[in-house]
Design a protein around this motif. Sequence first.
Motif, mmCIF file in Angstrom:
data_model
loop_
_atom_site.group_PDB
_atom_site.id
_atom_site.type_symbol
_atom_site.label_atom_id
_atom_site.label_comp_id
_atom_site.label_asym_id
_atom_site.label_seq_id
_atom_site.Cartn_x
_atom_site.Cartn_y
_atom_site.Cartn_z
ATOM 1 N N ASP A 1 -102.319 20.446 77.978
ATOM 2 C CA ASP A 1 -102.733 20.625 76.412
ATOM 3 C C ASP A 1 -102.346 21.990 75.891
ATOM 4 O O ASP A 1 -102.653 23.015 76.340
ATOM 5 C CB ASP A 1 -104.345 20.866 76.367
ATOM 6 C CG ASP A 1 -104.845 20.918 75.135
ATOM 7 O OD1 ASP A 1 -104.188 21.332 74.300
ATOM 8 O OD2 ASP A 1 -106.306 20.684 74.892
ATOM 9 N N GLN B 1 -99.477 30.010 85.217
ATOM 10 C CA GLN B 1 -99.865 28.668 84.671
ATOM 11 C C GLN B 1 -98.644 27.797 84.522
ATOM 12 O O GLN B 1 -97.509 28.445 84.209
ATOM 13 C CB GLN B 1 -100.678 28.658 83.317
ATOM 14 C CG GLN B 1 -101.373 27.557 82.892
ATOM 15 C CD GLN B 1 -101.799 27.538 81.504
ATOM 16 O OE1 GLN B 1 -101.123 28.106 80.777
ATOM 17 N NE2 GLN B 1 -102.854 26.872 81.355
ATOM 18 N N TYR C 1 -97.292 24.545 82.302
ATOM 19 C CA TYR C 1 -97.438 23.608 81.531
ATOM 20 C C TYR C 1 -96.778 22.361 81.469
ATOM 21 O O TYR C 1 -95.361 22.622 81.313
ATOM 22 C CB TYR C 1 -97.574 23.940 79.747
ATOM 23 C CG TYR C 1 -97.512 23.025 78.843
ATOM 24 C CD1 TYR C 1 -98.525 22.246 78.338
ATOM 25 C CD2 TYR C 1 -96.303 22.531 78.363
ATOM 26 C CE1 TYR C 1 -98.485 21.248 77.293
ATOM 27 C CE2 TYR C 1 -96.221 21.642 77.239
ATOM 28 C CZ TYR C 1 -97.223 20.779 76.839
ATOM 29 O OH TYR C 1 -97.282 19.878 76.148
ATOM 30 N N THR D 1 -101.811 22.787 82.945
ATOM 31 C CA THR D 1 -102.604 22.280 81.655
ATOM 32 C C THR D 1 -101.577 21.239 81.136
ATOM 33 O O THR D 1 -100.263 21.535 80.934
ATOM 34 C CB THR D 1 -102.918 23.081 80.776
ATOM 35 O OG1 THR D 1 -103.718 22.505 79.529
ATOM 36 C CG2 THR D 1 -101.902 24.177 80.097
ATOM 37 N N GLU E 1 -104.411 25.024 75.271
ATOM 38 C CA GLU E 1 -104.884 25.746 76.587
ATOM 39 C C GLU E 1 -103.735 26.445 77.400
ATOM 40 O O GLU E 1 -104.222 27.045 78.234
ATOM 41 C CB GLU E 1 -105.726 24.581 77.465
ATOM 42 C CG GLU E 1 -106.989 24.063 76.884
ATOM 43 C CD GLU E 1 -107.694 23.167 78.016
ATOM 44 O OE1 GLU E 1 -107.190 22.792 78.931
ATOM 45 O OE2 GLU E 1 -108.479 22.616 77.533
#
Lengths: 256, 256
Positions: free
Chosen positions: A51, A28, A30, A49, A54
Amino acid sequence: MEAVFIGSGSVATHLALALQKKGVTIAQVYSRTQKNAAILAEKLNTTYTTDISEIYDKADIYFYALKDGAFRHTLKSFDLPDAIHVHTAGSIPMSEFDGIATKYGVFYPLQTFSKEKEVDFSKIPICIEAINSEVQKKLLEIAELLDSKTYLVTSEQRKKIHLAAVFACNFSNYMYDISSQILEDIGVNFEIMHPLIMETAEKIQSVQPYKAQTGPAVRFDDKIISSHLTMLKERRDLKKIYNLLSKDIYKRHKKK
Amino acid sequence: MEAVFIGSGSVATHLALALQKKGVTIAQVYSRTQKNAAILAEKLNTTYTTDISEIYDKADIYFYALKDGAFRHTLKSFDLPDAIHVHTAGSIPMSEFDGIATKYGVFYPLQTFSKEKEVDFSKIPICIEAINSEVQKKLLEIAELLDSKTYLVTSEQRKKIHLAAVFACNFSNYMYDISSQILEDIGVNFEIMHPLIMETAEKIQSVQPYKAQTGPAVRFDDKIISSHLTMLKERRDLKKIYNLLSKDIYKRHKKK
């Protein structure tokens, strides 16, 4: 190995892509900025993301490649004691992680990154610092995966390496910029300087800069120096730089 | 074509060797210093003299590659109206030949030469200036022989190109030197900076230096700048340079 990237700037982009090539799963990305997060996630074919709550919580390692200072704020917001947390910055002490993470360190690639230009990590020195030997072993493994040369340095040393890099990279580039301004004034294309700049950089790969120093200041050629200062009479800013650097070069080479 | 070299320094050495490779006969080398004259003559398998009155007088072209200023004195001492006389210096106006020679010009290779390091003339820009079109044609032919890129520039332009080169080469090298001093203080080998320096030089081969500028000053990162200045508190000379360059970079990037 699963990694999460906190940040989506140049360092994050190049490091994440290089690690992915070597088999690391980038789970992921961010970023506070949706656009940047989306761009990098697309390049990596992964999710993103904006957030903090998350952020994927099962990665083995979290890379914080954020603008200096921003990472502490991000890190505070979640707690993942089993994972390794590393930042990639030159000037942030490792102690910024104290009391927030348990396994942490620094993975600082000493290079200037542009988003457009490819980089070869096998030619990038990585400055590594770790809170314990388990983390250190892991970070050395990651650097080895990238074929990078590694240096174990303390936070104090890393700060000075960063300072040295400002001279070697940022200030050198400013010298190029001044050179291009002088040429622009007389209508000569800056490309005329390209070979000289390459040769100057190549020379110090085998000769110490002290020994490689050439030019009117090291020859104590006052006649050329004063003619150069006259040419700069309408650029007081450049005249000041020329004067200061020439005097310092003179002093450094005189006393030995 | 027969050439004589007046001077035996780095420029003379590299240029004479390169011309010889392309079929030019180097008839003789002159230098005030016997040792240097002998070394270069041996490399070229030719003769040398340290006596101006014995300079070979049937060459087609005489290259003056002497320390700035010394060449006029040499030239005055003999008179060869049929030959072409050229100097190789950045900062000497062509008019220095006025009243002494009839066919003359300038053949200035924009590069930094070290005696030990081989150079590739096909990558060196040559700044050419000539008193008339016959001389210009000849100098362009010689540059073409070397596969060099040529620039026709006036004495005024050449002086400014030389000034621009002091920033791009001599002052950049001094930035490397400062960087190496900072690393020496903390016991880190300067080789850690080599890839960064190469990348910085390579980047401006395709991006204007103005756009390639990175670092705390262009980001207006006052926190890093003041921490760097604190680290330099015992090196007032370096602190002064850091401060001046950072302020100028800041100004240059702020106003646009």
